[in-house]
Scaffold this active site. Structure first.
Site, PDB file in Angstrom:
ATOM      1  N   HIS A   1       1.698   4.215  -3.023  1.00 60.50           N
ATOM      2  CA  HIS A   1       1.661   5.689  -2.933  1.00 60.50           C
ATOM      3  C   HIS A   1       2.981   6.285  -3.438  1.00 60.50           C
ATOM      4  CE1 HIS A   1      -2.067   6.342  -0.839  1.00 60.50           C
ATOM      5  NE2 HIS A   1      -1.719   5.663   0.221  1.00 60.50           N
TER       6      HIS A   1
ATOM      7  N   ASP B   1      -7.187   7.933   2.750  1.00 60.55           N
ATOM      8  CA  ASP B   1      -6.871   8.349   1.373  1.00 60.55           C
ATOM      9  C   ASP B   1      -8.150   8.726   0.629  1.00 60.55           C
ATOM     10  OD1 ASP B   1      -4.315   7.515   1.983  1.00 60.55           O
ATOM     11  OD2 ASP B   1      -4.566   5.547   1.076  1.00 60.55           O
TER      12      ASP B   1
ATOM     13  N   HIS C   1       0.840  -1.207   0.000  1.00 59.25           N
ATOM     14  CA  HIS C   1       0.000   0.000   0.000  1.00 59.25           C
ATOM     15  C   HIS C   1       0.878   1.262   0.000  1.00 59.25           C
ATOM     16  CE1 HIS C   1      -3.749   2.244   1.255  1.00 59.25           C
ATOM     17  NE2 HIS C   1      -2.820   3.101   1.625  1.00 59.25           N
ATOM     18  N   GLU C   2       1.841   1.293   0.929  1.00 62.11           N
ATOM     19  CA  GLU C   2       2.680   2.498   1.053  1.00 62.11           C
ATOM     20  C   GLU C   2       3.604   2.672  -0.149  1.00 62.11           C
ATOM     21  OE1 GLU C   2       1.887   4.700   3.039  1.00 62.11           O
ATOM     22  OE2 GLU C   2       0.600   3.474   4.304  1.00 62.11           O
TER      23      GLU C   2
END
Length: 330
Positions: A146, A219, A142-143
């Protein structure tokens, strides 16, 4: 009664007494007009949140009371805290000093202040939260999702830190971006780029695990707010053009907006917001598909190290890999 008495008292001041009356409020919109006419509170001085130079000066002021170990670069801390108030900045210096004491040192170092920025933004590290192996993998992807989308934007702020250490604010990890210089204007393209970065985390989860988790809640909230502002306040949609469709409730507190348009128009606004976010999501997904190899490599690296700097991230992202198929030449 209080207002009338106040007005009476202020009218009673003689010009020769040399008395200046000061008052402060964060609700100037709800003041009685009689208070603001000439001769009473007739000069208004808006005290906005400090800019870059202001933040640096405030940090320097509070740092005087703390024993520090050079080199200390407070301008880096000021750059990392856009939108912070004076109280937040004082808290950052205080948290840095407390961290130094906890580590058994008599002087605070640069890394203490950098960690305290994160404490103020995202909360303390929450050691008690133990993620399962699979959850930790999901947060890593996920990170990095980004970060890869952010790194592929021409005008975007550089990634400075990525972590998957849970925080007391509820965040299981976050990606930190810091602008090189302070910006006061955002172009439409920059806003669209930001939307794509917000969608990067969820896009990575879908691409790798083919499932959705609750991890993208913040988000989604931020992306929806930005997309709605683009259409209702910034005039950045082709359908509505330069038409204001919302008003800011309170400019000095939370800046909530309310729609000021017909119900039928509100439906069109919702549709336009959905379309903007959908396009941003597709764009993020496409970027990650093109960089899938790097997504795997970086997520595994983050999974092992838990926290990496922006420099480490960029080095790995740009590094040529012998196993990777060569990119077609343009």
């Amino acid at each position: 009664q209080t207002l009338n008495q106040l007005l009476t008292e202020m009218d009673g001041f003689d010009n020769h007494k040399g008395i200046v009356v000061l008052a402060a409020t964060n609700r100037p919109d709800s003041l009685d007009p009689a208070l603001l006419r000439p001769g009473r509170f007739d000069r208004r001085i808006p005290v906005e949140l400090p800019d870059l130079a202001g933040r640096k000066a405030i940090l320097e002021l509070h740092a005087k009371d703390v024993k520090t170990q050079p080199p200390i670069d407070l301008s880096a801390i000021a750059r990392a805290t856009p939108g912070a108030s004076g109280a937040d900045l004082a808290n950052i210096i205080n948290e840095g000093a407390l961290r130094a004491v906890r580590m058994g040192r008599s002087r605070a170092m640069q890394e203490d202040f950098e960690e305290s920025v994160e404490v103020v933004i995202a909360g303390q590290q929450r050691k008690s939260t133990v993620l399962s192996d699979h959850e930790k993998q999901v947060v890593s992807y996920h990170e990095i999702g980004h970060a890869i989308v952010a790194a592929s934007m021409k005008e975007g702020a550089p990634v400075t830190k990525i972590t998957i250490v849970p925080r007391t604010s509820g965040a299981l990890g976050y990606t930190m971006q810091v602008e090189e210089d302070e910006k006061f204007l955002t172009t439409r393209q920059e806003a669209l780029d930001k939307l794509a970065v917000y969608c990067g985390g969820r896009a990575a989860e879908e691409l790798i695990f083919n499932e959705m988790t609750t991890g993208a809640a913040n988000d989604i909230e931020q992306a929806t707010k930005l997309a709605r502002n683009m259409i209702t306040r910034f005039g950045m949609s082709e359908e509505f053009g330069m038409m204001a469709l919302g008003t800011v409730q309170n400019a000095y507190l939370n800046q909530d907006t309310s729609l000021t348009c017909a119900p039928g128009t509100a439906e069109h606004v919702d549709e336009a917001v959905r379309k903007l976010i959908e396009d941003a999501h597709s764009r993020a997904l496409q970027i990650l598909k093109e960089n899938k190899f790097k997504l795997h490599e970086l997520a595994r690296y983050l999974y092992k190290k838990e926290t990496i700097t922006g420099q480490e991230f960029m080095t790995l992202l740009k590094r040529e890999n012998p196993l990777m198929p060569p990119k077609p030449q343009a």
